[in-house]
Design a protein around this motif. Structure first.
Motif, PDB file in Angstrom:
ATOM      1  N   THR A  98       0.964  -1.052  -0.039  1.00 49.25           N
ATOM      2  CA  THR A  98       0.177  -0.119  -0.052  1.00 49.25           C
ATOM      3  C   THR A  98       0.746   1.288  -0.049  1.00 49.25           C
ATOM      4  O   THR A  98       2.095   1.321  -0.171  1.00 49.25           O
ATOM      5  CB  THR A  98      -0.786  -0.200   1.146  1.00 49.25           C
ATOM      6  OG1 THR A  98      -0.091   0.200   2.429  1.00 49.25           O
ATOM      7  CG2 THR A  98      -1.763  -1.255   1.422  1.00 49.25           C
ATOM      8  N   LYS A  99       0.364   2.318   0.064  1.00 44.04           N
ATOM      9  CA  LYS A  99       0.963   3.698   0.084  1.00 44.04           C
ATOM     10  C   LYS A  99       2.145   3.577   1.284  1.00 44.04           C
ATOM     11  O   LYS A  99       3.050   4.200   1.017  1.00 44.04           O
ATOM     12  CB  LYS A  99       0.068   4.879   0.330  1.00 44.04           C
ATOM     13  CG  LYS A  99       0.687   6.230   0.402  1.00 44.04           C
ATOM     14  CD  LYS A  99      -0.202   7.200   0.220  1.00 44.04           C
ATOM     15  CE  LYS A  99       0.313   8.561   0.311  1.00 44.04           C
ATOM     16  NZ  LYS A  99      -0.533   9.765   0.681  1.00 44.04           N
ATOM     17  N   HIS A 100       1.571   3.107   2.341  1.00 46.23           N
ATOM     18  CA  HIS A 100       2.439   3.164   3.543  1.00 46.23           C
ATOM     19  C   HIS A 100       3.080   2.077   4.271  1.00 46.23           C
ATOM     20  O   HIS A 100       3.617   1.732   5.242  1.00 46.23           O
ATOM     21  CB  HIS A 100       1.715   3.993   4.730  1.00 46.23           C
ATOM     22  CG  HIS A 100       1.297   5.459   4.542  1.00 46.23           C
ATOM     23  ND1 HIS A 100       2.321   6.289   4.229  1.00 46.23           N
ATOM     24  CD2 HIS A 100       0.398   5.987   4.327  1.00 46.23           C
ATOM     25  CE1 HIS A 100       1.811   7.612   3.861  1.00 46.23           C
ATOM     26  NE2 HIS A 100       0.459   7.331   3.880  1.00 46.23           N
TER      27      HIS A 100
ATOM     28  N   GLU B 286      -2.830   8.929   8.875  1.00 44.94           N
ATOM     29  CA  GLU B 286      -2.780   7.996   7.611  1.00 44.94           C
ATOM     30  C   GLU B 286      -2.022   7.034   7.826  1.00 44.94           C
ATOM     31  O   GLU B 286      -2.399   5.729   7.086  1.00 44.94           O
ATOM     32  CB  GLU B 286      -2.524   9.216   6.646  1.00 44.94           C
ATOM     33  CG  GLU B 286      -2.773   8.408   5.168  1.00 44.94           C
ATOM     34  CD  GLU B 286      -2.301   9.221   4.040  1.00 44.94           C
ATOM     35  OE1 GLU B 286      -2.818  10.476   4.179  1.00 44.94           O
ATOM     36  OE2 GLU B 286      -1.499   8.904   2.956  1.00 44.94           O
ATOM     37  N   GLU B 287      -0.923   7.060   8.213  1.00 43.58           N
ATOM     38  CA  GLU B 287       0.053   5.820   8.274  1.00 43.58           C
ATOM     39  C   GLU B 287      -0.420   4.887   9.219  1.00 43.58           C
ATOM     40  O   GLU B 287      -0.559   3.400   9.243  1.00 43.58           O
ATOM     41  CB  GLU B 287       1.453   6.357   8.691  1.00 43.58           C
ATOM     42  CG  GLU B 287       2.417   7.135   7.771  1.00 43.58           C
ATOM     43  CD  GLU B 287       3.703   7.690   8.448  1.00 43.58           C
ATOM     44  OE1 GLU B 287       4.579   7.137   8.030  1.00 43.58           O
ATOM     45  OE2 GLU B 287       3.436   8.376   9.530  1.00 43.58           O
TER      46      GLU B 287
ATOM     47  N   ASP C   1      -3.374   3.148   7.639  1.00 43.91           N
ATOM     48  CA  ASP C   1      -2.876   2.269   6.550  1.00 43.91           C
ATOM     49  C   ASP C   1      -2.378   1.017   7.095  1.00 43.91           C
ATOM     50  O   ASP C   1      -2.523  -0.223   6.471  1.00 43.91           O
ATOM     51  CB  ASP C   1      -1.844   2.969   5.789  1.00 43.91           C
ATOM     52  CG  ASP C   1      -1.320   2.399   4.561  1.00 43.91           C
ATOM     53  OD1 ASP C   1      -0.575   1.503   4.759  1.00 43.91           O
ATOM     54  OD2 ASP C   1      -1.635   2.704   3.385  1.00 43.91           O
TER      55      ASP C   1
ATOM     56  N   ARG D  36      -4.968  -1.463   8.429  1.00 43.00           N
ATOM     57  CA  ARG D  36      -5.662  -2.092   7.527  1.00 43.00           C
ATOM     58  C   ARG D  36      -4.747  -2.990   6.510  1.00 43.00           C
ATOM     59  O   ARG D  36      -5.246  -4.144   6.090  1.00 43.00           O
ATOM     60  CB  ARG D  36      -6.267  -0.986   6.591  1.00 43.00           C
ATOM     61  CG  ARG D  36      -7.478  -1.556   5.615  1.00 43.00           C
ATOM     62  CD  ARG D  36      -7.962  -0.622   4.894  1.00 43.00           C
ATOM     63  NE  ARG D  36      -8.728   0.557   5.756  1.00 43.00           N
ATOM     64  CZ  ARG D  36      -9.996   0.411   6.071  1.00 43.00           C
ATOM     65  NH1 ARG D  36     -10.699  -0.795   6.060  1.00 43.00           N
ATOM     66  NH2 ARG D  36     -10.554   1.134   6.963  1.00 43.00           N
TER      67      ARG D  36
END
Ligand code: AMP
Length: 123
Positions: A25-27, A63-64, A67, A70
């Motif tokens: 994922t992004k992070h 957000e981190e 992320d 999840r």
């Protein structure tokens, strides 16, 4: 324990050494443990430079944090271990015998995993 930018997971994140990727994922990044202790043994790490959960929860953005948790659940579903159940574990610091100084959550599954810890007298 301070962050060592040359720890093995930092090197995986920089692409300097390979990993068997499960999810990204992004992070966060999830990959198979090199020395599995169960039929399914996968590690989920944040991409940020956090030593352990204490460091991560003190410094990471919302957000981190979102992320990462999840990514743990999504990785377990991708592996298919959610149906029969699985264990997550994070070793944090010396008493927990953390070996790699970059936060990682282990996902274990694929067989009955026994009790949580070996029973020893509480001190
Ligand atoms: P811990 O004791 O919680 O710090 O666990 C570190 C984990 O990292 C161990 O289960 C190792 O087998 C695993 N490990 C070490 N090097 C690698 C690597 N290059 N790729 C995947 N897993 C690794």
């Amino acid at each position: 324990m301070s962050y060592d930018p040359n720890n093995v997971f930092a090197r995986i994140l920089r692409g300097e050494i390979p990993c068997r990727k499960v999810h990204e994922t992004k992070h966060s990044l999830a990959f198979h443990d090199i020395n599995p202790l169960a039929p399914t043994h996968v590690l989920v790490i944040p991409k940020g430079t956090y030593v352990h959960l204490d460091d991560f929860t003190a410094k990471a953005s919302e957000e981190e944090l979102a992320d990462f948790i999840r990514a743990v659940g999504d990785t377990a579903r991708l592996l298919g271990v959610q149906a029969d159940g699985y264990r997550i574990l994070a070793n944090n610091g010396a008493n927990a015998h953390q070996e790699v100084p970059h936060l990682h959550v282990h996902i274990f599954g694929g067989r009955p995993l026994g009790s949580m810890l070996k029973r020893e007298p509480a001190r």
